[in-house]
Structures are given as C-alpha cells and as structure tokens.
Design a protein around this motif. Structure first.
Motif, PDB file in Angstrom:
ATOM      1  N   GLU A 199      75.835   5.218   5.467  1.00 11.39           N
ATOM      2  CA  GLU A 199      75.252   6.565   5.449  1.00 11.39           C
ATOM      3  C   GLU A 199      76.293   7.630   5.111  1.00 11.39           C
ATOM      4  OE1 GLU A 199      73.514   6.898   9.329  1.00 11.39           O
ATOM      5  OE2 GLU A 199      71.742   5.748   8.767  1.00 11.39           O
ATOM      6  N   ARG A 242      73.155  11.315   1.662  1.00 15.83           N
ATOM      7  CA  ARG A 242      71.749  10.981   1.474  1.00 15.83           C
ATOM      8  C   ARG A 242      71.585   9.861   0.449  1.00 15.83           C
ATOM      9  NH1 ARG A 242      69.533  16.784   0.056  1.00 15.83           N
ATOM     10  NH2 ARG A 242      68.383  15.479  -1.408  1.00 15.83           N
ATOM     11  N   SER A 292      64.750  13.603   9.015  1.00 19.21           N
ATOM     12  CA  SER A 292      64.259  12.709   7.969  1.00 19.21           C
ATOM     13  C   SER A 292      65.391  12.165   7.105  1.00 19.21           C
ATOM     14  CB  SER A 292      63.249  13.443   7.079  1.00 19.21           C
ATOM     15  OG  SER A 292      63.915  14.312   6.186  1.00 19.21           O
ATOM     16  N   HIS A 293      65.067  11.127   6.332  1.00 20.12           N
ATOM     17  CA  HIS A 293      66.033  10.521   5.406  1.00 20.12           C
ATOM     18  C   HIS A 293      66.500  11.522   4.346  1.00 20.12           C
ATOM     19  CE1 HIS A 293      64.600   6.607   6.912  1.00 20.12           C
ATOM     20  NE2 HIS A 293      65.626   6.055   6.303  1.00 20.12           N
ATOM     21  N   HIS A 294      65.648  12.487   4.037  1.00 22.14           N
ATOM     22  CA  HIS A 294      65.912  13.365   2.899  1.00 22.14           C
ATOM     23  C   HIS A 294      66.093  14.819   3.326  1.00 22.14           C
ATOM     24  CE1 HIS A 294      64.732   9.832   0.657  1.00 22.14           C
ATOM     25  NE2 HIS A 294      63.611   9.804   1.345  1.00 22.14           N
ATOM     26  N   PRO A 313      70.304  10.754   9.635  1.00 21.12           N
ATOM     27  CA  PRO A 313      68.900  10.339   9.607  1.00 21.12           C
ATOM     28  C   PRO A 313      68.512   9.635  10.907  1.00 21.12           C
ATOM     29  CG  PRO A 313      70.023   9.682   7.584  1.00 21.12           C
ATOM     30  CD  PRO A 313      71.077  10.181   8.514  1.00 21.12           C
ATOM     31  N   THR A 332      67.246   1.132   1.253  1.00 20.66           N
ATOM     32  CA  THR A 332      65.849   1.538   1.093  1.00 20.66           C
ATOM     33  C   THR A 332      65.046   0.463   0.371  1.00 20.66           C
ATOM     34  OG1 THR A 332      66.269   2.617  -1.024  1.00 20.66           O
ATOM     35  CG2 THR A 332      66.545   3.946   0.958  1.00 20.66           C
ATOM     36  N   ILE A 345      66.518   0.897  10.228  1.00 15.91           N
ATOM     37  CA  ILE A 345      67.020   1.664   9.090  1.00 15.91           C
ATOM     38  C   ILE A 345      66.423   1.257   7.753  1.00 15.91           C
ATOM     39  CG2 ILE A 345      69.216   2.207  10.207  1.00 15.91           C
ATOM     40  CD1 ILE A 345      70.497  -0.084   8.664  1.00 15.91           C
ATOM     41  N   GLN A 361      61.405   3.834   6.448  1.00 14.53           N
ATOM     42  CA  GLN A 361      61.382   5.184   7.001  1.00 14.53           C
ATOM     43  C   GLN A 361      60.554   5.287   8.270  1.00 14.53           C
ATOM     44  OE1 GLN A 361      61.949   8.975   4.513  1.00 14.53           O
ATOM     45  NE2 GLN A 361      59.768   8.639   4.509  1.00 14.53           N
TER      46      GLN A 361
END
Length: 591
Positions: free
Chosen positions: A22, A25, A316-318, A360, A506, A548, A551
């Motif tokens: 991580e 992003r 959030s992830h983003h 995240p 992802t 992880i 999401q």
C-alpha cells in the motif's frame, strides 16, 4: 529469458509489491507501471491507451451510472428491512438476507449494496442483542458470489469480456459465467448459512465498545474564571494544535459547539471535550484556569445534540484522504466533522488525531455537524457504516423502480442477442437522463474515476505482458509444472495463481495480468481458451481469505470488529468450495 522479459517481470514484481504494501493508491501504482512500460518502449502509445476505449471498461462506467440511479431509491434496503423481521435465529436470518442479496449482486455493483446494508444490519443486531460480526462477512461474501452469476455482476467479468473482444474472440454471453459459477454459489451459500457463521467471532459493535471505554477516547476540561484567554478564540488560546490532543467539542450550558472552529470563542464555564492521546491530558492541567472533569457517567452519546451525529466510516480504496495526515486534509471544514478516533485492524491508533496517516480500511469515529450528510454525498472518500438521517423520498423510490425495470429490459435484449452489452447500457443511460431519473451531475459523480483509471491502466499492462513475450514465458512455466498431471491440473494451477493474486491485489488487476497467460497456456496445450478464461474470471472474484483482496471485505473489516485470521478461518474453506466446483464444471462441460 530475454532482457525485455526480465525487465517486464521486474516492473510487474515492483507493481505487486507496491499494491501489497500500500505505497499509494492502487490506481496510481498501475498508472506509474503503465507509464514505465510506455516510456521504456515495451508498448506503443496506442497499446497503452487501448484500455481507455475498451468495451468492457466503458460498460463498467455506464453501469456505475445505472447502479447510482437504483441505489439512491433505497430499493435494496427496504427489501432487507422487511425480510429481517423479529427472528433471533442467526441461521434463518442469514438465509433471508443472503438469498436476495446474492440476487441483487448479480445485476448491481456489490460495493453500494454492502455500504447500504451494513448500517441496517448493525442496527437490527443491536435491537436483537446479536453480534454484527456474525453477519457482515457473510454479507460481503454473498455479494461476491452473486457477482459471478451474470456478465454485469462484477467489473471483473466485464473486464475479461472486453479483453476477449480485443483479442478478436467472442465475448461472454450474459449467463455464460453464471452457468459455471452457479453450483459454487449454491454450495458456498449453503456452507456460510449452515456452518461458516459459527467460525466467526461474537464481537460487540465498535460504537458500543467505545462507549463502554469512553474515558480512553475523550476527556473533559472545565474553563474557570481565572483562565487567561476568556472571550478569546480557540486559536488565540493555543488550543488548536495541542501535543497529542484534539478539541472535538465545547459544551456550554445547554449548547454544544461541534465541530469546533479556530474562531470559536472560549467562555467561562465551558466544558472542553478533547480526544487523542488522553494520557497527555496532564499537560493541559498545567494551564491556569483549566480543571480536569472526571464525571463517571459521561459517554460519547452525550456529545450528540439535535444537529450532530456520531458516525462510523471506513476509508475507501480510492479516497483522496489516503496516505495523508488528518491535519493536512482539511478534514473538519471539508466534511463538517471531527475525528474522535481511528481504528486499524481492530485496534485503536493511539496517537494525536491530526498526526495519523490514513490508509484504506481505516475505521473513523466521527462527530459530525449538520452539513455532514450533504458533504459526504458529494464524496467517495469513505463509506458510512452507521445510519444517516437521510430518508428516501417517494419520488426517488419510483425512479429507482423505473431504473430497475429498464435495466431488466436491457438484460433481456442482451440475452436475446438483440443488443450488445455496451449498446444496451448506452441506451439505458440515455433513457435515465431523458426521463430525469438521474441528473447529469449525479451521473458524473457516480463514475468512480479511480476505479476506471485502474482498469484502463491494467489493460495496457496486460498488453505489455503479451507483446513482450512475458505471458508466454510464464504460461510455459505453468504448463511445464502442471501438464504431466493432466488438463485438470493445468486448470487448477491457473485458478490457484489467479486466486492468490486476487487475495493480495485488486481483482480486476489480477484478471488482466492472468488473461494473456491463460491465452498462451491454451495455445501451448492446444485447447480452446474459453475454459481457461472462465477459470481466471471466477478465480479473480473469489477473494474470501483476506480483507484486502476485495473492496467489500475491507468495508466490513472495521465495523465487524474482525481480525485478519477471521477471514482466513471462514474464507479458506469457501475458497476451496468455489475452486473445486468451478474446476469440475469447466472440466465437465468444456474439456
């Protein structure tokens, strides 16, 4: 192995390490990876940009708009509220919830479903003295399983569909993936409902836990008459940037001032509520005119008034907040909220609130002002996992039903091969805009640009693997390892590698990396590529053993009070069930 293949492998390994640890992003990591491959000459400009015009990626963008029009109507949560009822049976309740959730997830984005239903389930659990940790991971898993049933169930399916079309092959039909996945979904749900939930902990809700130990989170200081900064601002009084502490609220007789601004005036008798490193409160006691209050009955709920709410939210992830310190993100004015505490991996981060760098999945405990609801509706920075005071309007409900009807109509047209998936979604979005079911502003906001950037960049990376010969090199190694044990072993190795990747990076990125490898493996062993492509498509979605990889798993991590091992305990058997079922279906009907 050529130097070009070695270079691409090095870039790929660095990308994977960046995603696992991580560094920043995910979309930014993939963008830098694609840029390096372009600048090094591995791929051309056209190849680097092909993902931005790919049919699968564009279909995903349009589906975000469709999902937003249905989500704001509250259809899913109204159905679940009615189904929950008053039963205290965990098994029966799971059956009533997971069955419709799986169906919803086959045609709608699973992330908003989990975000919408998490606060509903938590409130129901609180009302029935049940632990939400028995329900939230099953909720996430059901949406993941449901996403494998149709072409539009998850972005992964559409990404692989788009890559098939780019490769000059026939894409998936609407229910082709679901034909393979249905037994896995059936047995997976059966496992969760009958046995899996027993493997989950029996944790209290995070807000209840915090309230029980409120003195670890907040402390009161009362302003006496001899305080030297009476009638001065918070900034002037030196209470804005304290060592380890954050001024979250001021209680003034019957009034509660929150969030506290730098211009807020300090009055005699004010009770100053601090959060952060409460162990450093002794520093404040040295200030003349500030007295420590030790009321034993003080709780976090007492911070609330008619205009403020105690809210729990997951980063959030983003999020634009990622890898920034809270004090550098302008949090208070941006969201009309103050951060009381931050939890990561079920443990509270014991640090000055402003110095915490967000990641995240971090769970934030917020004291929110009256404008929070409006401001969070314009942001994708975090998922709110406690109920907000935002009732769905009847007009929105009607528009949501219209959206759902139009979506089902388009699905029928696609199934009958009257329209392609992309054309159907274009027509559907045009109708939604013309009928004013969704506004242009809402449509633009729903696009989730970071997700689309990640997917588009992943296409270019997949092309680099193919064009450089790296995919052929990796495929050769996997075929060499598995072929002596038969075609079933080849499918199994491909599935396992894809599944391992999706647990640590992802799902869309895992699918794109493995797609060219699956094509090369099919060519080397002389079979049609579709069965191998189906294997990586389902494997890329089947992320159950870590929080992880998917999401929705990360969204419920904090609110459920889970540990990493909880996902392994319930998720690993589910991984095995889905893998065995998928491989056997592919082997039976395609090989």
């Amino acid at each position: 192995m050529t130097s070009e293949i070695g270079f691409v492998l090095l870039i790929l390994i660095l990308m994977l390490l960046g995603l696992v640890f991580e560094i920043t992003r995910p979309d930014i990591i993939l963008f830098f990876t694609l840029s390096l491959l372009l600048l090094s000459g591995i791929i051309t400009t056209e190849e680097a940009l092909k993902g931005f015009s790919n049919e699968g990626m564009l279909t995903i963008a349009l589906l975000f708009i469709v999902a937003a029009s249905i989500q704001k109507s509250g259809i899913a949560d109204r159905v679940i509220r009615k189904l929950l009822g008053s039963s205290n049976s965990i098994r029966w309740t799971l059956f009533k919830i997971l069955t419709p959730v799986t169906a919803f997830s086959s045609v709608l984005n699973n992330t908003p479903i989990v975000v919408t239903l998490t606060p509903i389930l938590r409130k129901w659990c609180a009302d029935h003295q049940l632990s939400p940790s028995k329900f939230l991971i099953p909720l996430s898993y059901a949406t993941i399983l449901g996403g494998t049933l149709t072409l539009i169930g998850t972005s992964t399916n559409l990404v692989v569909h788009g890559m098939l079309l780019d490769a000059g092959k026939k894409g998936f039909s609407f229910f082709q993936i679901g034909f393979v996945a249905f037994p896995a979904v059936f047995f997976g749900l059966l496992y969760i409902i009958l046995f899996g939930y027993k493997l989950l902990p029996d944790h209290k809700d995070l807000l209840d836990k915090v309230n029980e130990h409120s003195k670890e989170y907040i402390s009161q200081m009362e302003v006496d008459a001899d305080f030297p900064f009476l009638n001065a601002s918070v900034e002037t009084a030196g209470l804005r940037r304290l060592k380890g502490l954050f001024l979250i609220e001021i209680i003034r007789k019957d009034e509660k001032v929150s969030p506290v601004k730098s211009t807020t005036i300090i009055r005699e008798g004010d009770k100053l509520i601090f959060t952060g490193l409460i162990s450093t409160i002794a520093e404040l006691q040295k200030i003349k005119g500030l007295q420590l209050r030790t009321d034993s009955d003080f709780s976090l709920d007492m911070l609330k008034n008619g205009n403020t709410q105690l809210i729990e939210a997951v980063v959030s992830h983003h999020s634009s907040l990622l890898y920034k310190k809270i004090q550098d993100s302008n949090f208070r004015s941006k969201f009309d909220a103050g951060v009381i505490a931050v939890h990561r991996h079920r443990e509270r981060i014991k640090s000055k609130i402003g110095d915490i760098t967000l990641k995240p999945g971090d769970t934030l405990l917020l004291l929110c002002g009256p404008d929070f609801d409006k401001k969070i509706s314009q942001s994708n920075d975090f998922y709110v996992t406690t109920p907000l005071k935002t009732p769905s309007l009847l007009e929105d409900q009607r528009k949501g039903l219209l959206s759902l009807f139009l979506l089902l109509t388009m699905i029928m047209l696609v199934t009958l091969n009257i329209l392609s998936m992309l054309k159907a979604m274009i027509l559907l979005v045009i109708l939604l805009l013309l009928l004013k079911v969704i506004t242009p502003e809402e449509a633009i906001k729903s696009l989730h640009i970071p997700v689309l950037l990640l997917i588009a960049c992943a296409f270019g990376i997949g092309t680099a693997l193919l064009e450089s010969g790296t995919a052929s090199f990796l495929a050769g190694g996997m075929v060499h390892l598995a072929k002596p044990y038969g075609i079933l072993a080849v499918i199994g190795v491909l599935y396992l590698v894809t599944n391992l990747l999706t647990e640590i990076i992802t799902n869309s990125a895992a699918a794109v990396i493995m797609f060219p490898i699956s094509l090369e493996m099919a060519q080397q062993i002389g079979i049609d590529p579709i069965p191998l492509v189906l294997a990586i498509t389902i494997a890329a979605s089947a992320s159950f053993s870590t929080p992880i990889g998917y999401q929705t798993n990360l969204i419920v991590y904090g609110p459920g009070g889970y540990k990493f091992i909880d996902y392994v305990r319930i998720g690993f058997p589910l991984n095995i069930i889905v893998m065995l079922s998928t491989i056997l279906m592919i082997y039976t009907f395609w090989i």
